[in-house]
Design a protein around this motif. Structure first.
Motif, PDB file in Angstrom:
ATOM      1  N   GLY A 221       0.786  -1.225   0.000  1.00  0.00           N
ATOM      2  CA  GLY A 221       0.000   0.000   0.000  1.00  0.00           C
ATOM      3  C   GLY A 221       0.815   1.271   0.000  1.00  0.00           C
ATOM      4  O   GLY A 221       0.273   2.361  -0.199  1.00  0.00           O
ATOM      5  N   GLY A 222       2.120   1.178   0.231  1.00  0.00           N
ATOM      6  CA  GLY A 222       2.956   2.373   0.247  1.00  0.00           C
ATOM      7  C   GLY A 222       3.149   2.944  -1.151  1.00  0.00           C
ATOM      8  O   GLY A 222       3.173   2.214  -2.143  1.00  0.00           O
ATOM      9  N   VAL A 223       3.293   4.261  -1.233  1.00  0.00           N
ATOM     10  CA  VAL A 223       3.481   4.933  -2.515  1.00  0.00           C
ATOM     11  C   VAL A 223       4.940   4.794  -2.950  1.00  0.00           C
ATOM     12  O   VAL A 223       5.857   5.170  -2.212  1.00  0.00           O
ATOM     13  N   VAL A 224       5.153   4.235  -4.144  1.00  0.00           N
ATOM     14  CA  VAL A 224       6.514   4.093  -4.668  1.00  0.00           C
ATOM     15  C   VAL A 224       6.789   5.089  -5.791  1.00  0.00           C
ATOM     16  O   VAL A 224       7.940   5.403  -6.084  1.00  0.00           O
ATOM     17  N   GLU A 225       5.734   5.585  -6.446  1.00  0.00           N
ATOM     18  CA  GLU A 225       5.873   6.634  -7.449  1.00  0.00           C
ATOM     19  C   GLU A 225       4.708   7.596  -7.282  1.00  0.00           C
ATOM     20  O   GLU A 225       3.562   7.173  -7.102  1.00  0.00           O
ATOM     21  N   PRO A 226       4.968   8.907  -7.333  1.00  0.00           N
ATOM     22  CA  PRO A 226       3.900   9.881  -7.097  1.00  0.00           C
ATOM     23  C   PRO A 226       2.943  10.000  -8.277  1.00  0.00           C
ATOM     24  O   PRO A 226       3.231   9.543  -9.389  1.00  0.00           O
ATOM     25  N   ALA A 227       1.802  10.644  -8.009  1.00  0.00           N
ATOM     26  CA  ALA A 227       0.919  11.077  -9.093  1.00  0.00           C
ATOM     27  C   ALA A 227       1.549  12.302  -9.743  1.00  0.00           C
ATOM     28  O   ALA A 227       2.243  13.089  -9.082  1.00  0.00           O
ATOM     29  N   ARG A 228       1.318  12.482 -11.047  1.00  0.00           N
ATOM     30  CA  ARG A 228       1.973  13.589 -11.749  1.00  0.00           C
ATOM     31  C   ARG A 228       0.982  14.338 -12.629  1.00  0.00           C
ATOM     32  O   ARG A 228       0.080  13.737 -13.234  1.00  0.00           O
TER      33      ARG A 228
END
Length: 614
Positions: A221-228
């Motif tokens: 569930g952790g974010v590995v790449e952000p929204a852009r």
């Protein structure tokens, strides 16, 4: 002791002459380069009218070849088996065959197939047994480097799907392929697939213009790449808008904004973005250049076209977010009204009857109660339960009941495929759009693939249309028949003999539609039978649909698809569909071709020395 075997072989050999007599006119009409292949095809069709399984077992019992690999030269293989039986009986085998004649016949058939394959598909790479055809994505029109990368990895042919894009973008793709040819120093033929008659669902009405900027998460569930978000200036042609820089994770959501607001942005700026779900999101500018501004955030954001965004009390509205294509949720037991009305439909409320258009009215008119109708590659199966009264003002229409669908339902949208197994509808294989595309292909491409051929008339129309087009362009262009229906499979000898009037021909086995039309279990046999028939005709084969699909889409192959790719080596060419990891799929398939070429020749396994067992 061998009389039963000799009498059966004599009977089969005796059937060849009547078969040739029935097809003599067809054989005489083919192009001279295919004359011997046509005769051998006729012999093979006569042979396959017999059930040979018991005979093969009994031949093997006495040490005689069970006719495996007979496709290269059918009569020579039968005579060689008959000669072996004669020798076992103490008779002179030379009455039937001799080793030199048999070897020459097999070699001639093998050489003819190789010659035809090279003329149509280009030469295989050194040490490889086949070629790799790659479907070019739309982005190839804007990125010649992408095409060069595919060529460097081993792409042998480039495929352009005429159902997508337009002539201007096709020309850009073709220019990229020709440049890649020069860079890698080898020919890369271009195949253009004609769209064919579109048996597809009608349009579903568009929804609200909302786009989604999405994060990429790990399994925990952790974010590995952000929204852009990728911001470019408003007021320019959308087709010429700068593309976002390469990033990992999900692609950025592209929006256009006021040029003055954009020019004021610097790295570190925080942009307040209202979410369509009545939430607020923050994106931080990470890069600024002449093309645009890239910003990142740690939460998903649904952004509606026209939303007012803010940065340091400077506001602007985002533009350029297209309307969202809507889909209809389909469940087992739902009713579908299939009509010829192609006006966009709104998704119904849950449980209400679904209304869908069908792009080919003749199909709706031909359906009767009890017929099966399959949607979206067969994942939704329905049955006709009612038809319109002939002559009624609202005719034609049919009412369907969904009899099979994934538990929990399945989404169905616009332009999804419709299959009606067993239904034969008299519609031409070449549409007006196809004829325009064919003329374009005759000026720019190396071969043309004709979709949904079903009858001899379909092939004759394609051969004549191609002949007219190439007489204008002055170029040599090959013809590829796509076998994707039950009707085409049943008519394969007729289709091949008709196509052989053209000098460069091949067959593409479209396994996706074949599976839907004939049942998924048929894929264990039908493609193999098509390949063997084409080998007898000395016509090259392209195997298509879902080869190394998991690898091309996710970067990781399944074990089953590696085995499938190994079996695909029996064809002269294998087609890969587009995907983010298609370059890796090309390398893998190229390596499989190299390996399998040492241990398999068409259907004949070759027993090399196995070091591991020393």
């Amino acid at each position: 002791m061998y009389s039963d075997l000799t009498s059966e072989l004599d009977s089969i050999l005796g059937d060849l002459a009547p078969g040739r007599a029935r097809r003599a006119r067809d054989v005489e009409r083919v192009d001279p380069t295919h004359r011997e292949g046509a005769r051998n095809l006729v012999d093979y069709a006569s042979l396959r009218r017999h059930d040979l399984r018991d005979l093969q077992d009994r031949l093997l019992d006495v040490g005689v070849s069970p006719l495996v690999g007979c496709e290269d030269a059918v009569e020579a293989a039968l005579r060689a088996a008959r000669a072996a039986l004669a020798a076992l009986e103490g008779q002179r085998p030379s009455r039937f065959a001799d080793r030199r004649t048999t070897a020459e016949a097999r070699a001639a058939g093998d050489a003819a197939l190789a010659t035809h394959a090279e003329a149509l598909l280009g030469a295989p790479r050194p040490g490889r047994s086949g070629r790799v055809m790659v479907t070019l994505p739309s982005s190839a029109a804007d990125d010649p480097g992408l095409v060069l990368g595919l060529a460097e990895r081993g792409m042998g042919l480039a495929r352009i799907n005429c159902a997508h894009d337009d002539p201007a973008r096709w020309e850009a793709m073709i220019a990229g392929v020709r440049a890649a040819e020069r860079a890698v120093g080898r020919r890369i033929p271009i195949s253009m697939d004609l769209a064919g008659p579109k048996l597809r669902t009608g349009p579903v009405a568009l929804g609200a213009p909302v786009g989604r900027a999405r994060v990429t998460r790990e399994p925990g569930g952790g974010v590995v790449e952000p929204a852009r978000l990728w911001f470019t200036r408003d007021g320019i042609d959308p087709a010429g808008a700068p593309t976002p820089p390469p990033t990992r994770g999900r692609p950025p959501l592209c929006v256009r904004v006021d040029p003055r607001w954009l020019a004021a942005r610097t790295p570190g700026d925080v942009i307040e973005v209202p979410d369509a779900r009545r939430l607020r999101r923050r994106f931080t500018v990470v890069s600024v250049d002449a093309a645009g501004v890239l910003a990142e955030g740690d939460r998903n954001a649904w952004v509606r076209d026209g939303t007012l965004i803010d940065c340091d009390f400077e506001r602007t509205r985002v533009r350029g977010i297209p309307a969202v294509p809507q889909r209809i949720r389909v469940h087992t037991g739902d009713r579908i009204l299939l009509t010829v009305d192609m006006e966009p439909v709104d998704p119904p409320r849950s449980g209400a009857e679904i209304r869908l258009g069908c792009a080919l009215p003749a199909v709706v008119e031909a359906l009767t109660v009890g017929d099966r109708v399959l949607f979206d590659d067969g994942v939704i199966s329905a049955e006709v339960i009612e038809t319109a009264t002939p002559g009624a003002t609202d005719a034609p229409w049919v009412r369907l009941e969904v009899v099979r669908c994934r538990e929990g339902g399945r989404w169905l949208g616009s332009e999804k495929g419709i299959n009606v197994p067993g239904l034969e509808v008299d519609t031409p294989a070449l549409t007006e759009e196809d004829c325009r595309s064919l003329r374009f292909a005759s000026r720019h491409a190396d071969l043309v693939a004709v979709s949904f051929v079903r009858t001899r008339r379909d092939v004759a129309d394609a051969v004549e249309a191609l002949a007219a087009a190439v007489s204008e362009s002055g170029r040599e262009v090959g013809l590829l028949l796509k076998i994707e229906t039950r009707q085409a499979y049943r008519s394969l000898p007729d289709l091949l003999l008709e196509a052989m009037r053209h000098d460069r021909i091949g067959v593409m086995i479209a396994r996706g539609d074949l599976a839907v039309e004939m049942g998924f279990e048929s894929l264990s046999e039908v493609p193999r039978n098509i390949t063997l028939m084409c080998q007898a005709a000395r016509v090259p084969v392209v195997l298509a649909t879902q080869v190394l699909e998991s690898l091309a889409k996710t970067g990781i192959p399944s074990r089953a698809e590696i085995s499938d790719a190994g079996s695909a080596q029996r064809s002269e060419c294998v087609m890969l569909n587009k995907g983010p990891y298609v370059a890796e799929a090309i390398e893998t398939l190229d390596a499989i071709h190299s390996r399998m070429g040492r241990i398999q020749r068409k259907a004949l396994p070759l027993m090399r020395h196995v070091d591991s067992w020393d």
